[in-house]
Structures are given as C-alpha cells and as structure tokens.
Design a protein around this motif. Structure first.
Motif, PDB file in Angstrom:
ATOM      1  N   CYS A 186     -15.155   6.473  36.247  1.00 55.23           N
ATOM      2  CA  CYS A 186     -14.947   6.271  37.848  1.00 55.23           C
ATOM      3  C   CYS A 186     -13.503   6.817  38.265  1.00 55.23           C
ATOM      4  CB  CYS A 186     -14.779   4.531  38.204  1.00 55.23           C
ATOM      5  SG  CYS A 186     -16.040   3.952  37.917  1.00 55.23           S
ATOM      6  N   HIS A 187     -12.916   7.679  37.448  1.00 59.54           N
ATOM      7  CA  HIS A 187     -11.806   8.810  37.703  1.00 59.54           C
ATOM      8  C   HIS A 187     -12.181  10.178  37.336  1.00 59.54           C
ATOM      9  CE1 HIS A 187      -9.727   4.599  37.972  1.00 59.54           C
ATOM     10  NE2 HIS A 187      -8.809   5.378  38.837  1.00 59.54           N
ATOM     11  N   ARG A 230     -23.248   8.245  46.809  1.00 65.19           N
ATOM     12  CA  ARG A 230     -22.014   8.442  47.498  1.00 65.19           C
ATOM     13  C   ARG A 230     -21.013   8.937  46.040  1.00 65.19           C
ATOM     14  NH1 ARG A 230     -18.939   4.568  45.674  1.00 65.19           N
ATOM     15  NH2 ARG A 230     -19.641   2.281  45.928  1.00 65.19           N
ATOM     16  N   HIS A 288     -22.462  12.169  50.679  1.00 69.42           N
ATOM     17  CA  HIS A 288     -23.026  10.949  50.956  1.00 69.42           C
ATOM     18  C   HIS A 288     -24.459  10.987  51.587  1.00 69.42           C
ATOM     19  CE1 HIS A 288     -18.935   9.802  50.452  1.00 69.42           C
ATOM     20  NE2 HIS A 288     -19.176   8.263  50.695  1.00 69.42           N
ATOM     21  N   ARG A 312     -16.167   5.902  43.126  1.00 66.57           N
ATOM     22  CA  ARG A 312     -14.801   5.705  43.424  1.00 66.57           C
ATOM     23  C   ARG A 312     -14.180   4.909  42.083  1.00 66.57           C
ATOM     24  NH1 ARG A 312     -13.898   5.008  48.948  1.00 66.57           N
ATOM     25  NH2 ARG A 312     -11.933   4.711  48.368  1.00 66.57           N
ATOM     26  N   PRO A 313     -12.872   4.835  42.368  1.00 64.15           N
ATOM     27  CA  PRO A 313     -12.349   3.675  41.141  1.00 64.15           C
ATOM     28  C   PRO A 313     -12.599   2.509  41.448  1.00 64.15           C
ATOM     29  CG  PRO A 313     -10.820   5.420  42.145  1.00 64.15           C
ATOM     30  CD  PRO A 313     -11.922   5.599  42.765  1.00 64.15           C
ATOM     31  N   GLU A 314     -12.783   1.823  42.648  1.00 61.40           N
ATOM     32  CA  GLU A 314     -13.073   0.408  42.635  1.00 61.40           C
ATOM     33  C   GLU A 314     -14.508   0.191  42.087  1.00 61.40           C
ATOM     34  OE1 GLU A 314     -10.644   1.986  46.322  1.00 61.40           O
ATOM     35  OE2 GLU A 314     -12.476   2.685  45.190  1.00 61.40           O
ATOM     36  N   ASP A 315     -15.161   1.179  41.948  1.00 58.57           N
ATOM     37  CA  ASP A 315     -16.551   0.835  41.403  1.00 58.57           C
ATOM     38  C   ASP A 315     -16.592   0.569  39.681  1.00 58.57           C
ATOM     39  OD1 ASP A 315     -18.193   1.634  43.514  1.00 58.57           O
ATOM     40  OD2 ASP A 315     -18.105   3.586  42.974  1.00 58.57           O
ATOM     41  N   PRO A 362     -17.018   0.132  48.021  1.00 52.39           N
ATOM     42  CA  PRO A 362     -16.922   0.326  46.715  1.00 52.39           C
ATOM     43  C   PRO A 362     -16.035  -0.885  46.131  1.00 52.39           C
ATOM     44  CG  PRO A 362     -16.448   2.275  48.087  1.00 52.39           C
ATOM     45  CD  PRO A 362     -16.670   1.274  48.887  1.00 52.39           C
TER      46      PRO A 362
END
Length: 181
Positions: free
Chosen positions: A67-68, A25, A11, A28-31, A85
């Motif tokens: 994202c994974h 950073r 980060h 992330r999956p949330e991205d 995220p």
C-alpha cells in the motif's frame, strides 16, 4: 453541465455485469487493513495463483509495503467499494513494478473469486499497460502458473506472448512488447 464530478487521475467507476459498481483507483495506505482482512476470504488456489506458492496470511508488513508503492518505479490499483479508503472492501489489486536497471516492468494481478470473470482483470491490466507506456518502458511481463488458464487467455487477448521459463517448471512468462502497436 451534466452533473458528473470529474474523477481524479487513474480513477474510474466500473460496473460489473451484475450491476454492482466498483471504483478502480490508486492504492492508498489506508487500504492495508481492508486488504489484509480480505486476504482470509481468498481461497488457497487464488493465493497460489497470485503468489506462486501457498501463503497462509498477508502480514501487516506485506500489506503496508503493498500500500506504499514508490511512485517513481511502482504503480498499484485497487478495485473497491465506492467508500473511503480504509472502509472500502477491496475486490482486486493490480500492480506494476519497474525491474531495476531495465526498461521493463513486472505485473501482478489478484482478482477475488467474488468478482472474477466479469471483465475487471482486463480493465486493470489495460491500466497497467497504460502506466508502463507513460513510463516509456519497452516490456511488461508477468509469471503465470501454466494451469491459470483465465489469466493466460486474458494476457493473450491483450497481445502478450508466452515464453516458458525453463528454470521454473509450471510457470509461463507472458510478455507484452510495448513498442508494438
């Protein structure tokens, strides 16, 4: 104590010349949703320079895959607003992926025209180089359209060498030998 919180690994706060601050950073999956949504903001030439062909949309499946990353063989970073995220607008994505059964990794970087030309691509590339070195790889390479002069200049300034791909006209492979100082 200086009051600064220590950031997690990989980060970094990155300040653009215009004063805007982004957070570099790990992806992330949330991205996935913000990246998929921001894809529509990219110009056709930006998409072609990154994907090497015209791509109308980033499908949910493609966004989820991006994202994974497999932590053993892949590394992906985003440069995003300093929001959680899934809420943060993503301005750039950088990825390195180890080529199976080799000691090489392929990179890909996409920096939105909204933040291009401000040093962000250079910083992301430095982080990809650092990751490949932690994996003790021999080479980092990427295929770049021969008219993508900003990317070719960036690669050259970081020590990458050009190698023309004979079987794919219009492409230049840039290679960084990680064993050189």
């Amino acid at each position: 104590m200086n009051g600064h919180k220590r950031l997690p690994p990989w980060h970094e706060h990155f300040r653009l010349p215009n004063g805007r601050e982004l957070l570099i950073r790990p992806i992330r999956p949330e991205d996935a949703d913000p990246i998929q949504g921001a894809f529509a903001l990219l110009g056709p030439e930006e998409v072609r320079q990154r994907f090497l062909y015209a791509l109308k949309e980033l499908t949910p499946e493609m966004a989820q895959r991006l994202c994974h990353p497999d932590p053993r063989t892949e590394f992906a970073l985003v440069a995003a607003e300093n929001l959680p995220p899934g809420e943060a607008l993503v301005g750039a994505v950088a990825r390195a992926s180890i080529t199976p059964r080799t000691r090489e990794a392929e990179f890909a970087i996409l920096v939105s025209h909204f933040v291009a030309g401000q040093g962000l691509g250079r910083q992301l590339m430095r982080k990809l180089v650092k990751w490949t070195r932690t994996k003790k790889l021999d080479r980092l390479y990427g295929d770049v359209l021969d008219h993508n002069h900003p990317m070719l200049q960036l690669a050259q300034s970081l020590g990458f060498k050009r190698m023309r791909e004979d079987d794919t006209p219009g492409l230049v492979r840039v290679v960084l030998d990680l064993n050189e100082l």
